[in-house]
Design a protein around this motif. Structure first.
Motif, PDB file in Angstrom:
ATOM      1  N   ALA A   1     -44.145  -8.641 -22.973  1.00  0.00           N
ATOM      2  CA  ALA A   1     -44.691  -9.833 -22.164  1.00  0.00           C
ATOM      3  C   ALA A   1     -46.138 -11.027 -21.760  1.00  0.00           C
ATOM      4  CB  ALA A   1     -44.225  -9.254 -20.623  1.00  0.00           C
ATOM      5  N   TYR A   2     -45.420 -11.929 -22.127  1.00  0.00           N
ATOM      6  CA  TYR A   2     -46.856 -13.401 -21.593  1.00  0.00           C
ATOM      7  C   TYR A   2     -45.696 -14.890 -20.425  1.00  0.00           C
ATOM      8  CZ  TYR A   2     -44.183 -15.684 -25.169  1.00  0.00           C
ATOM      9  OH  TYR A   2     -42.923 -16.443 -25.746  1.00  0.00           O
ATOM     10  N   GLN A   3     -46.980 -14.767 -20.184  1.00  0.00           N
ATOM     11  CA  GLN A   3     -46.625 -16.262 -19.403  1.00  0.00           C
ATOM     12  C   GLN A   3     -47.873 -17.951 -20.093  1.00  0.00           C
ATOM     13  OE1 GLN A   3     -47.008 -15.405 -15.300  1.00  0.00           O
ATOM     14  NE2 GLN A   3     -46.214 -17.267 -15.268  1.00  0.00           N
TER      15      GLN A   3
ATOM     16  N   PHE B   1     -47.626 -23.195 -20.628  1.00  0.00           N
ATOM     17  CA  PHE B   1     -47.407 -22.051 -19.565  1.00  0.00           C
ATOM     18  C   PHE B   1     -45.932 -21.936 -19.057  1.00  0.00           C
ATOM     19  CE2 PHE B   1     -46.970 -21.552 -14.597  1.00  0.00           C
ATOM     20  CZ  PHE B   1     -47.679 -20.745 -14.326  1.00  0.00           C
ATOM     21  N   TYR B   2     -45.298 -20.048 -19.251  1.00  0.00           N
ATOM     22  CA  TYR B   2     -44.180 -20.346 -18.621  1.00  0.00           C
ATOM     23  C   TYR B   2     -44.396 -20.120 -16.845  1.00  0.00           C
ATOM     24  CZ  TYR B   2     -43.616 -20.004 -23.693  1.00  0.00           C
ATOM     25  OH  TYR B   2     -43.791 -20.745 -24.266  1.00  0.00           O
TER      26      TYR B   2
ATOM     27  N   LYS C   1     -42.359 -18.238 -15.317  1.00  0.00           N
ATOM     28  CA  LYS C   1     -42.004 -16.397 -15.525  1.00  0.00           C
ATOM     29  C   LYS C   1     -42.849 -16.270 -16.290  1.00  0.00           C
ATOM     30  CE  LYS C   1     -38.377 -17.099 -11.746  1.00  0.00           C
ATOM     31  NZ  LYS C   1     -37.035 -16.805 -11.710  1.00  0.00           N
ATOM     32  N   ASP C   2     -42.631 -14.540 -16.331  1.00  0.00           N
ATOM     33  CA  ASP C   2     -43.331 -13.902 -17.499  1.00  0.00           C
ATOM     34  C   ASP C   2     -42.318 -13.986 -19.258  1.00  0.00           C
ATOM     35  OD1 ASP C   2     -45.816 -13.138 -16.711  1.00  0.00           O
ATOM     36  OD2 ASP C   2     -44.654 -11.342 -15.834  1.00  0.00           O
ATOM     37  N   VAL C   3     -42.261 -14.193 -19.801  1.00  0.00           N
ATOM     38  CA  VAL C   3     -40.838 -14.396 -20.810  1.00  0.00           C
ATOM     39  C   VAL C   3     -41.420 -13.433 -21.597  1.00  0.00           C
ATOM     40  CG1 VAL C   3     -41.061 -15.343 -23.464  1.00  0.00           C
ATOM     41  CG2 VAL C   3     -41.811 -16.565 -21.431  1.00  0.00           C
TER      42      VAL C   3
ATOM     43  N   ALA D   1     -36.557 -19.574 -21.105  1.00  0.00           N
ATOM     44  CA  ALA D   1     -38.364 -19.575 -19.986  1.00  0.00           C
ATOM     45  C   ALA D   1     -38.709 -21.364 -19.750  1.00  0.00           C
ATOM     46  CB  ALA D   1     -39.322 -18.995 -21.053  1.00  0.00           C
TER      47      ALA D   1
ATOM     48  N   ASN E   1     -41.072 -24.448 -18.374  1.00  0.00           N
ATOM     49  CA  ASN E   1     -42.669 -24.408 -19.125  1.00  0.00           C
ATOM     50  C   ASN E   1     -42.997 -25.421 -19.226  1.00  0.00           C
ATOM     51  OD1 ASN E   1     -42.208 -25.060 -22.084  1.00  0.00           O
ATOM     52  ND2 ASN E   1     -40.983 -23.759 -21.927  1.00  0.00           N
TER      53      ASN E   1
ATOM     54  N   ARG F   1     -50.967 -15.086 -27.446  1.00  0.00           N
ATOM     55  CA  ARG F   1     -50.079 -15.176 -26.118  1.00  0.00           C
ATOM     56  C   ARG F   1     -50.732 -14.059 -25.557  1.00  0.00           C
ATOM     57  NH1 ARG F   1     -43.875 -14.151 -29.087  1.00  0.00           N
ATOM     58  NH2 ARG F   1     -43.626 -16.484 -29.280  1.00  0.00           N
TER      59      ARG F   1
END
Length: 292
Positions: free
Chosen positions: A19-21, A48-49, A51-53, A69, A71, A291
């Motif tokens: 997971a990444y943001q 920048f997302y 929420k976590d992707v 997502a 962003n 990421r």
């Protein structure tokens, strides 16, 4: 303990975080055409997302799209162009900001985006300086799972105003073709579709994108990617415009590989054809993503 925590977080990002943001990507293209072989560009984008992707489902390259997502992104592109034996040299700086939103409804998920780009051109050898702005809005919906249909409007206050995000997505040659298609009309209608789907019985997937720009002239683009597994993909693309300038069509190929779920590298090639002129252009690009 703080140092240990930072080291652990970095190790997870480097080896296997699912997971990444944040995503940071950079790319550089070498440009070779008939009048010069010394041109190059460099670009960087940060996203920048909200929420976590989750990157554990489907191709890693399309994790944000598959997660719908929302962003916010910032981008910058530097281009240096020198024309042999002519005083047509210039340096261009393109800045961009973009927001994308996926909004769930009782019927289908709705999509919306807004983009602003500014191109500053510093002329050399007597060439004038220039500034150009462009704005774009898009609305659409995911008609079925992972299938986006969107319509848009683009306003270009100056002919030489590039889309900073188009440069990073499709390369500088295709970005120039797109802005030349809008040309002096200044207003353009756009439409595009995007689909990503798994191939049954395998860990492979396929992606398709189509787009059209209707401005002073009309251009269309086709793009497809084959994901041999979640980490590795190969792709091909084609773009063509009805305007009489140069270049008026381009085809390309690319390959991208995720070394880990957090780190990717890739390469691209574009061949832009010029009719009634000697400005056939080839570009070779390298890119990387990180990421966290």
């Amino acid at each position: 303990m703080k140092k240990l925590g930072l080291a652990t977080a970095l190790l997870l990002a480097m080896t296997g975080a699912q997971a990444y943001q944040f995503e940071v990507q950079g790319q550089s293209e070498y440009i070779d055409n008939t009048v010069n072989d010394k041109n190059f560009t460099g670009a960087v984008q940060g996203t920048f997302y909200l929420k976590d992707v989750d990157s554990s489902k489907g191709p890693l390259a399309e994790a944000a799209f598959l997660n719908q997502a929302s962003n916010i992104s910032l981008a910058y592109n530097y281009g240096e162009y020198d024309v042999d034996a002519e005083d047509l040299d210039f340096i261009s700086h393109t800045y961009g900001a973009k927001a994308e939103a996926y909004i769930p409804t009782k019927v289908v998920p709705v999509y919306a985006s807004a983009t602003y780009s500014h191109t500053r051109t510093d002329g050399k050898g007597g060439q004038p300086d220039d500034n150009g702005d462009r704005y774009a809005l898009e609305v659409g919906a995911l008609a079925t799972k992972n299938f986006l249909v969107a319509l848009g409007y683009t306003s270009v206050a100056d002919q030489y105003a590039l889309d900073a995000f188009n440069i990073l997505s499709n390369g500088v040659a295709k970005a120039h073709l797109e802005t030349a298609t809008i040309n002096e009309d200044q207003d353009a209608i756009t439409a595009r579709t995007k689909y990503v789907g798994n191939i049954d019985g395998t860990n492979m997937a396929v992606g398709f994108e189509t787009g059209i720009v209707y401005g002073d002239d009309t251009a269309y683009q086709l793009k497809t990617d084959l994901y041999l597994n979640p980490q590795l993909s190969v792709g091909a693309s084609y773009a063509e415009s009805s305007f009489e300038g140069s270049p008026n069509s381009a085809w390309g190929a690319n390959v991208n590989y995720f070394i880990t779920p957090a780190i990717a590298v890739g390469a691209s090639y574009v061949n832009a054809n010029a009719e009634r002129s000697d400005l056939d252009t080839q570009t070779v690009g390298l890119n990387a993503k990180f990421r966290f």
